[in-house]
Structures are given as structure tokens and as C-alpha cells.
Scaffold this motif. Structure first.
Motif: not given
Length: 284
Positions: A176-186, A232-240
Motif C-alpha cells: 500500500x502507498x498509504x500508511x495503515x493509520x491513513x487507511x484507518x482514518x479514511x 472488548x473494543x468495538x469498531x475498527x482496530x488497526x494492527x500494524x
């Protein structure tokens, strides 16, 4: 004896079931092979379309190896009872009820009731690709599943809306040209801008050189993410990838939790051939 015990405890597989550690090692090796395969494809094909087709086939081969035989792997469009259709999909995974109408060597048409999961595959993901994928996911999630009376499901109640009344959608990319954090925020911004509930959102994003973004819904589903206190945590979670490099293992774990077992009484084609004559769920 004491030294042997110490060495065993220092083993990263210490304490894991033997089958689990063998599977993890196999998937680690396959992940490395996939990365090498991408380099081979790049060296062999200059045309973007040829490159994309070969990359998609790498993932199809992987899924054929690790999923049961009734999960046939194809590509094409998915349609519903009302005549709505998805966009063209790189990966279509059927369940045991989909009729054998499709030539899986080329793009085909599939019925939503016979779908276990769908996905998009990219060799290198860019910003425009990702924006299109989020829009395409929403189009797919708007398809209506014809729920028959007497249908049985074997699933956590929290996942019923996301994975039975709708069917899961994922993105898999090698780079990906986009970072994981950018994908998460988008993804978060797209969901907020369109006022999407969990069952309308993309379910998983898996990038071999970046990591994973997994949608855990309301946090009470079969597949859960917990903090250090066990909450437990809901929603979108990023794992680098630096936190957990086993992207392929995470992908397969998520996939198996997102395709629940269902039982239906009537062949799914009957509802398309005999509209109004097959009992369906009144809440459809």
C-alpha cells in the motif's frame, strides 16, 4: 532438565497447541512466498491488467487450499432477488448452497444467498483505489439477502446482521502507498460521512506490507479484540505489521469467523425462478 525447560519456554510456540503452531509457521512461509511471487509477477508482466489478474490468482490459490471444498472461489458480480447488483469483484467465495452454474475460470454472476464472502485484491493499493473500494463495498452491502422461513444459523447473535443478513466484504493488498493509520482514518471518515451502521461497513483490510484493519462491529461478535484489561473494543482496530507481522494468519482467522454456517430448506434458485411462491422472512 532445567536447561531444556528454559529453552522450551523461550520458544515462541511454547504453550500453543501443536496444530496451531504448525499452521502459523506454514502461513508465515506462505506470506514470504506471496511477497516473492509479487516480485516475480512484476518482472514478468508490464501490462497492469495482466499483473492484476496474476496477483488475484495467487490469493484464489491460497483460499482454495485453506477453505472447505464447498467454498468455491470465483470472480464477478453478485445479484439479489430485486435485480440489484454489485460492482465487479475480484474474489467471490460461495457457500454450499450456490448452484454450480458458474465457470470459475472467468467472471460470472452469483446470487447473494449463495455467497459466503467477497473481496477485492490489489498488488499496490493507492488512494484512488481505496476510495473506490469503500464505495463498492457500500454498493455490495445494499444487496438484500432473501431469508427463508425455517432458516437456521450457527453464529454469535451479534454477527447475524453483518454476516448472514448481509455478507462480509474485505480488501487484500500486497502493498500500500498509504500508511495503515491513513487507511484507518479514511475508513472512519467514509463511515461517518455516509452515516453507516456496522453492517454497512467494510469488514476487513489486510495489507501484507502494512498490517490489518479489522472491523469488530459492536465488540460482542465471534471475533473480538480485547485491551490489556480484557475489555472488548468495538469498531475498527488497526494492527500494524511491526506489532504483529502475521497478516496472512490474521486474514485466515478473520475469514473463518466471518463465514458462519447456515442451513436452508429450499434451493436458492427457486426464489428467483418462482418469485412470491417460496416462503421468505417477512422482515426482509
Amino acid at each position: 532438565m532445567g536447561e531444556a525447560k528454559r529453552r522450551k519456554k523461550n520458544d515462541p510456540d511454547f504453550g500453543k497447541p501443536k496444530g496451531a503452531s504448525v499452521l502459523e509457521r506454514k502461513l508465515d512461509l506462505l506470506q514470504k512466498q506471496m511477497e516473492l511471487r509479487l516480485e516475480e509477477i512484476r518482472a514478468s508482466y508490464q501490462h497492469k491488467g495482466n499483473m492484476g489478474s496474476n496477483v488475484e490468482e495467487v490469493i484464489r490459490e491460497f483460499l482454495r487450499e485453506f477453505l472447505p471444498p464447498h467454498n468455491r472461489i470465483g470472480q464477478g458480480e453478485v445479484v439479489d432477488f430485486d435485480g440489484n447488483s454489485s460492482t465487479q469483484l475480484d474474489l467471490v467465495i460461495t457457500n454450499e448452497y450456490h448452484p454450480y452454474l458458474n465457470d470459475l475460470t472467468k467472471p460470472s454472476v452469483f446470487f447473494i444467498e449463495g455467497i459466503a464472502c467477497v473481496g477485492e485484491v490489489k498488488s499496490v493499493l493507492n488512494s484512488n483505489d481505496f476510495d473506490s473500494i469503500l464505495r463498492n463495498c457500500l454498493t455490495y452491502k445494499q444487496l438484500k439477502v432473501n431469508l427463508q422461513d425455517g432458516m437456521r444459523t450457527f453464529i454469535n447473535p451479534s454477527d447475524l446482521k453483518r454476516f448472514v443478513e448481509k455478507r462480509p466484504y474485505f480488501l487484500f493488498a500486497f502493498e500500500s502507498q498509504l500508511s495503515l493509520s491513513t487507511l484507518l482514518e479514511k475508513t472512519k471518515r467514509f463511515n461517518t460521512d455516509n452515516n453507516l451502521d456496522f453492517w454497512q461497513q467494510i469488514d476487513g483490510i489486510f495489507i501484507l506490507n502494512r498490517g490489518q484493519v479489522i472491523n469488530f462491529g459492536d465488540g460482542q461478535g465471534t471475533f473480538q479484540f480485547a485491551d490489556h484489561k480484557g475489555n472488548t473494543i468495538p469498531g475498527l482496530i488497526s494492527i500494524d505489521i511491526e506489532e504483529d507481522p502475521k497478516v496472512l494468519f490474521g486474514f485466515l482467522s478473520w475469514l473463518n469467523s466471518a463465514m458462519p454456517r447456515i442451513e436452508i430448506q429450499f434451493p436458492i434458485l427457486m426464489s428467483y425462478l418462482m418469485k412470491g411462491q417460496i416462503p421468505i422472512n417477512a422482515g426482509r
